[in-house]
Scaffold this active site. Structure first.
Site, short mmCIF file in Angstrom:
data_model
loop_
_atom_site.label_atom_id
_atom_site.label_comp_id
_atom_site.label_asym_id
_atom_site.label_seq_id
_atom_site.Cartn_x
_atom_site.Cartn_y
_atom_site.Cartn_z
CG ASP A 52 19.11 -36.75 -5.44
OD1 ASP A 52 18.43 -36.94 -6.65
OD2 ASP A 52 19.58 -36.46 -5.36
CG ASP B 151 14.57 -36.77 -3.95
OD1 ASP B 151 15.47 -37.12 -2.81
OD2 ASP B 151 14.65 -36.45 -4.81
CG ASP C 145 9.59 -26.92 -10.93
OD1 ASP C 145 9.64 -28.21 -11.18
OD2 ASP C 145 10.90 -26.82 -10.93
#
Length: 575
Positions: free
Chosen positions: A177, A179, A263
């Site tokens: 996907d 984003d 992260d």
């Protein structure tokens, strides 16, 4: 998630889908795969007659039905009733949650407006301003995600493709996907796009809808709360030690702050489609080139902020075939003991992501090396410790068989995934007879695990009951228990149970003849060891024969007995 199984013979399927449970579903845009349909595209009903009868009666003459083991019949029947109760309970809980939840806004998909005469064309450039080729070919990107980025640029906002899609494109992989991160606040995004709605309560996200059900998720730049200066007069408790666990993350920030709060460096890359260049605030390009997973900032701090990052690092390492940088790995080892502080639902969802990704074998090996399996899947950890090298070989053979199916594109629901990984444990720790007179049971360690997932991690009860049912049915498929083939095949979970059995055969090499017989529509002979064990237990309970209706003649009963020999001898082995 599909609606609950219809076990009462009703054919109708409710049109409303179950509302998403944010505690179990992924919080990231990675969508959860739907539950697998049955082979014929529908879920077969389990007739009430079959449920009320003594076990699974085959399509035989009712007067000549072969004897059936009442213990096996009760076991399967009780498990089916428990599954029906679990599905009803989940449906009621979903309905109650839907009543309490805020009613979602209607999504109106309006056509894209025609550009004005003086409006620049929304098209990503193929070259940078210096004339060099764009670092990522626009043809490899999702056109609707590009529309969102360029439209936000057009209205004076910063907007970039972010995270996993940039990472995967640079590695030559196809992203799952796309984003978008932007400087626009959620309300501003909604004002720009007609086909947009806002979701989330803790942190608002914008979902831009396109035809075909596609969603492009747009988030506003955020900052890491631990990097912000405390408010004047805020109390600090330095004497007792600093607790870095993040419990809130609802602070807007800049693009650089948004990159730094992520992260790992490989997930902190942004792509400016309007400029055709990668924006790297965290040196993620270097780590991609060196094929390393490295935290952004101090690894000790980042793992203590959110120990779930241990599972994410493991997933990326297994999925992308990357190495974990040494300091990051050492921090992961030290933070394993903090995993119980995380929400159980998050841990369970991240564990399922590992299994769903087709890389469960390498991922679980890495978790075992980190000593994290004892917290995530205690029965698996105990099995590996108890059975040593041979147990490891068997367990990871099951995991590899599962990965092979997932990688081939087969969609398996969570009950099948979990049952396959727990199957080797069930083979070595069978359920104790009479363990629970009220319902059928599998090995007690599996029962405890499933109960813990339901109570603490909010695993839907129907998933736990389906998993239990699939494991119980393995005993019939393997020939360990007697069966009545007709009704057993009509059971709604027969195809799923057969899929688990097929992976068992692939992993162990045992039971191939039985599998081929079931697949061919035949009934395999009962295993000799199982038959011997049954004989050792003592004589079976006699089944009361049905009185035949007399058709006339004083000696009809004797004549009938002479003309129609009993089938108990010929069918006993098949029953």
């Amino acid at each position: 998630m599909s609606s609950p199984l219809d076990l009462t013979g009703q054919e109708e399927r409710t049109a409303a889908t179950e509302p998403a449970d944010s505690s179990v579903r992924p919080s990231e845009p990675e969508a959860r795969a739907p539950e697998a349909p049955f082979d014929n595209g529908t879920e077969p009903s389990f007739s009430a007659d079959a449920a009320d009868d003594e076990g699974f009666d085959d399509d035989e003459d009712p007067e000549e039905a072969s004897p059936v083991d009442p213990e096996v019949s009760d076991e399967i029947r009780r498990a089916t009733e428990a599954l029906k109760a679990a599905e009803a309970e989940d449906a009621q809980a979903a309905a109650e949650a839907g009543d309490e939840a805020e009613e979602p806004e209607a999504v109106i998909l309006e056509p894209e407006p025609e550009p004005a005469a003086n409006e620049p064309e929304l098209q990503a450039p193929t070259t940078t301003r210096t004339g060099e080729p764009a670092e990522i070919d626009p043809d490899e990107m999702d056109p609707d995600a590009l529309k969102v980025v360029l439209r936000l640029h057009q209205h004076g906002h910063q907007a970039y493709l972010v995270g996993g899609c940039v990472r995967d494109l640079l590695l030559g992989k196809k992203p799952k996907d796309f984003d978008v991160a932007t400087s626009a606040h959620p309300g501003e995004v909604r004002a720009i796009f007609r086909n947009c709605r806002l979701i989330g309560r803790r942190f608002r996200l914008a979902h831009v809808y396109f035809k075909g059900g596609k969603i492009v998720e747009v988030s506003t730049f955020r900052a890491n709360p631990t990097e912000l200066e405390p408010a004047p007069g805020a109390a600090t408790d330095e004497a007792s030690g600093e607790d870095l666990l993040i419990t809130h993350d609802n602070v807007f920030g800049t693009a650089q702050q948004d990159a730094r709060r992520r992260d790992f460096t490989i997930n902190g890359l942004f792509y400016d489609a309007a400029e055709g260049r990668v924006i790297d605030y965290v040196r993620g390009r270097r780590d991609l080139d060196e094929r390393f997973i490295r935290t952004i900032g101090d690894p000790e701090v980042r793992m203590r902020e959110d120990p779930v990052r241990i599972l994410r690092a493991v997933r990326f390492a297994a999925k992308l075939d990357l190495d974990i940088e040494s300091r990051t790995y050492a921090a992961m080892e030290g933070a394993v003991e903090d995993l119980p502080r995380c929400a159980p639902a998050r841990l369970l969802e991240e564990t399922f992501r590992l299994i769903r990704g087709g890389v469960s074998a390498p991922a679980l090996k890495l978790l075992a090396a980190l000593d994290a399996l004892k917290l995530l899947l205690p029965p698996v950890d105990a099995y590996l410790r108890e059975h040593g090298k041979e147990g490891e070989k068997t367990f990871y053979a099951f995991a590899q068989a599962l990965d092979k199916r997932v990688s081939a594109g087969e969609v398996l629901d969570d009950a099948i995934l979990l049952a396959t990984l727990l199957a080797p444990i069930g083979r070595t720790q069978p359920a104790e007879e009479g363990q629970d007179e009220g319902r059928a049971s599998v090995a007690h360690v599996i029962e405890d695990l499933l109960a813990g997932f339901v109570e603490a991690a909010r695993l839907p009860r129907r998933i736990a009951e389906r998993c239990r049912m699939l494991l119980l049915m393995q005993r019939t498929l393997s020939g360990e228990r007697r069966k009545k083939a007709g009704a057993f095949r009509r059971h709604p979970l027969f195809n799923e149970a057969l899929a688990v059995f097929a992976m068992t055969v692939e992993a162990t090499g045992e039971g191939r003849e039985a599998l081929e017989a079931w697949q061919a529509g035949e009934v395999p002979p009962q295993r000799a060891s199982a038959s011997g064990a049954a004989d050792a237990e003592g004589p079976r309970r006699k089944r009361r024969r049905r009185r035949r209706r007399r058709t006339g003649g004083g000696n009809g009963e004797g004549g009938s007995g002479a003309e129609r020999p009993s089938s108990s001898g010929s069918d006993a082995g098949e029953g």
